[in-house]
Scaffold this motif. Structure first.
Motif, PDB file in Angstrom:
ATOM      1  N   VAL A   1       2.897   3.993   3.526  1.00  0.00           N
ATOM      2  CA  VAL A   1       2.946   5.212   2.709  1.00  0.00           C
ATOM      3  C   VAL A   1       2.115   5.042   1.435  1.00  0.00           C
ATOM      4  O   VAL A   1       1.414   5.958   1.017  1.00  0.00           O
ATOM      5  N   ALA A   2       2.180   3.845   0.846  1.00  0.00           N
ATOM      6  CA  ALA A   2       1.375   3.578  -0.353  1.00  0.00           C
ATOM      7  C   ALA A   2      -0.109   3.757  -0.029  1.00  0.00           C
ATOM      8  O   ALA A   2      -0.849   4.388  -0.789  1.00  0.00           O
ATOM      9  N   VAL A   3      -0.527   3.234   1.115  1.00  0.00           N
ATOM     10  CA  VAL A   3      -1.939   3.351   1.515  1.00  0.00           C
ATOM     11  C   VAL A   3      -2.282   4.814   1.824  1.00  0.00           C
ATOM     12  O   VAL A   3      -3.305   5.331   1.379  1.00  0.00           O
TER      13      VAL A   3
ATOM     14  N   SER B   1      -1.010   7.459   0.658  1.00  0.00           N
ATOM     15  CA  SER B   1      -1.105   8.196  -0.592  1.00  0.00           C
ATOM     16  C   SER B   1      -2.427   7.893  -1.309  1.00  0.00           C
ATOM     17  O   SER B   1      -3.096   8.793  -1.815  1.00  0.00           O
ATOM     18  N   LEU B   2      -2.811   6.604  -1.315  1.00  0.00           N
ATOM     19  CA  LEU B   2      -4.052   6.204  -2.000  1.00  0.00           C
ATOM     20  C   LEU B   2      -5.282   6.845  -1.377  1.00  0.00           C
ATOM     21  O   LEU B   2      -6.245   7.156  -2.062  1.00  0.00           O
TER      22      LEU B   2
ATOM     23  N   PRO C   1       6.954   0.199   4.433  1.00  0.00           N
ATOM     24  CA  PRO C   1       6.682   1.162   3.358  1.00  0.00           C
ATOM     25  C   PRO C   1       5.262   1.130   2.789  1.00  0.00           C
ATOM     26  O   PRO C   1       4.796   2.122   2.236  1.00  0.00           O
ATOM     27  N   ASN C   2       4.571   0.011   2.928  1.00  0.00           N
ATOM     28  CA  ASN C   2       3.218  -0.045   2.366  1.00  0.00           C
ATOM     29  C   ASN C   2       2.277   0.944   3.059  1.00  0.00           C
ATOM     30  O   ASN C   2       1.266   1.354   2.481  1.00  0.00           O
TER      31      ASN C   2
END
Lengths: 150, 116
Positions: free
Chosen positions: B56-58, B60-61, B53-54
């Motif tokens: 997706v966090a990246v 998005s950032l 999932p990280n």
């Protein structure tokens, strides 16, 4: 509100960061990014803040027992204060070297632990301070100026 | 170019007009998250073999246009959930990262990093 330096703080937010929670990891940085977008800051400045916040958050997730990121937005700066309780960093000089990492093989396989985190923060920051006490934890203070752009 | 063209070149289908119209300005290929964070330009297609999932966090950032998980790897359930939450177009393909990038390059997309 004005702080001890007489600097006006427009906004102050605090995000909790849980150790080893790789599902939520990156949420604090994403929340901060959205907030900075809502405030209409320059995209290049937002990107630098996002890099610093993400790397600081991931360090807390990967290496500490948990911590907090407090962000103050002033008319001139974004101040990111990231504090964790954890093992601390015995040799900060070494930790700041590009490519140096103490992350486990498991963490590296996920694409973390490339030894780029702290150098990325340093490159994104206009001011950068790190303090660590072994057995207690680490505090990181990053200042990003609104006007500095890339 | 539009994301629809990219998806067509990779034989990926999605029934979402908003996604089709998303603007793509370049590409980036890496499995090191800090590298992507530091260098990938906004509105890029990010090609990776990471599935957690990280990613997706990246994505998005960095304001990625889309994430392509290559090499027959499948995103974790939490990754798919997060991508929907954050509105990040996320795809997986049996093509290797090399072949994905090759097809996108043939389409006219070029590597784009943040500092030129």
């Amino acid at each position: 509100m004005a702080d001890i330096r007489g600097v006006e703080t427009l906004m102050s937010v605090t995000y909790d960061i849980a150790a080893r929670d790789f599902v939520r990891a990156g949420e604090a940085a994403n929340k901060l990014k959205r907030l900075l977008q809502q405030l209409g800051l320059d995209p290049a400045v937002i990107r630098r803040a996002a890099i610093a916040a993400y790397e600081a958050e991931m360090n807390v997730v990967i290496h500490s027992y948990g911590g907090q990121m407090k962000v103050d937005i002033t008319p001139e700066t974004i101040e990111i204060l990231c504090q964790d309780s954890g093992p601390g960093i015995p040799d900060i000089e070494q930790a700041l070297q590009e490519g140096y990492s103490t992350a486990s093989e498991e963490i590296r396989e996920m694409g973390f632990g490339a030894g780029m985190g702290l150098p990325n923060i340093q490159r994104s920051a206009d001011q950068f301070q790190i303090e660590s006490t072994v057995g207690q934890g680490t505090t990181l203070h990053v200042t990003i100026l609104h006007e500095a752009g890339e | 170019m539009k994301l629809a063209e990219v998806l067509e070149a990779l034989s990926l289908a999605v029934d979402d007009p908003e996604m089709h119209n998303k603007e793509v300005e370049g590409g980036y290929c890496s499995d090191l998250l800090s590298d992507v964070m530091a260098k990938a330009a906004a509105r890029s297609i990010w090609v990776t073999n990471q599935v957690h999932p990280n990613v997706v966090a990246v994505a998005s950032l960095i304001d990625a246009a889309a994430v392509i998980i290559a090499g027959g790897m499948k995103p974790e359930e939490e990754t798919v959930k997060k991508a929907e939450e954050l509105g990040i177009p996320l795809f997986s393909t049996d093509l290797t990262a090399f072949d994905v990038v090759g097809r996108l390059y043939a389409l006219g997309l070029r590597g784009k990093s943040r500092n030129g």
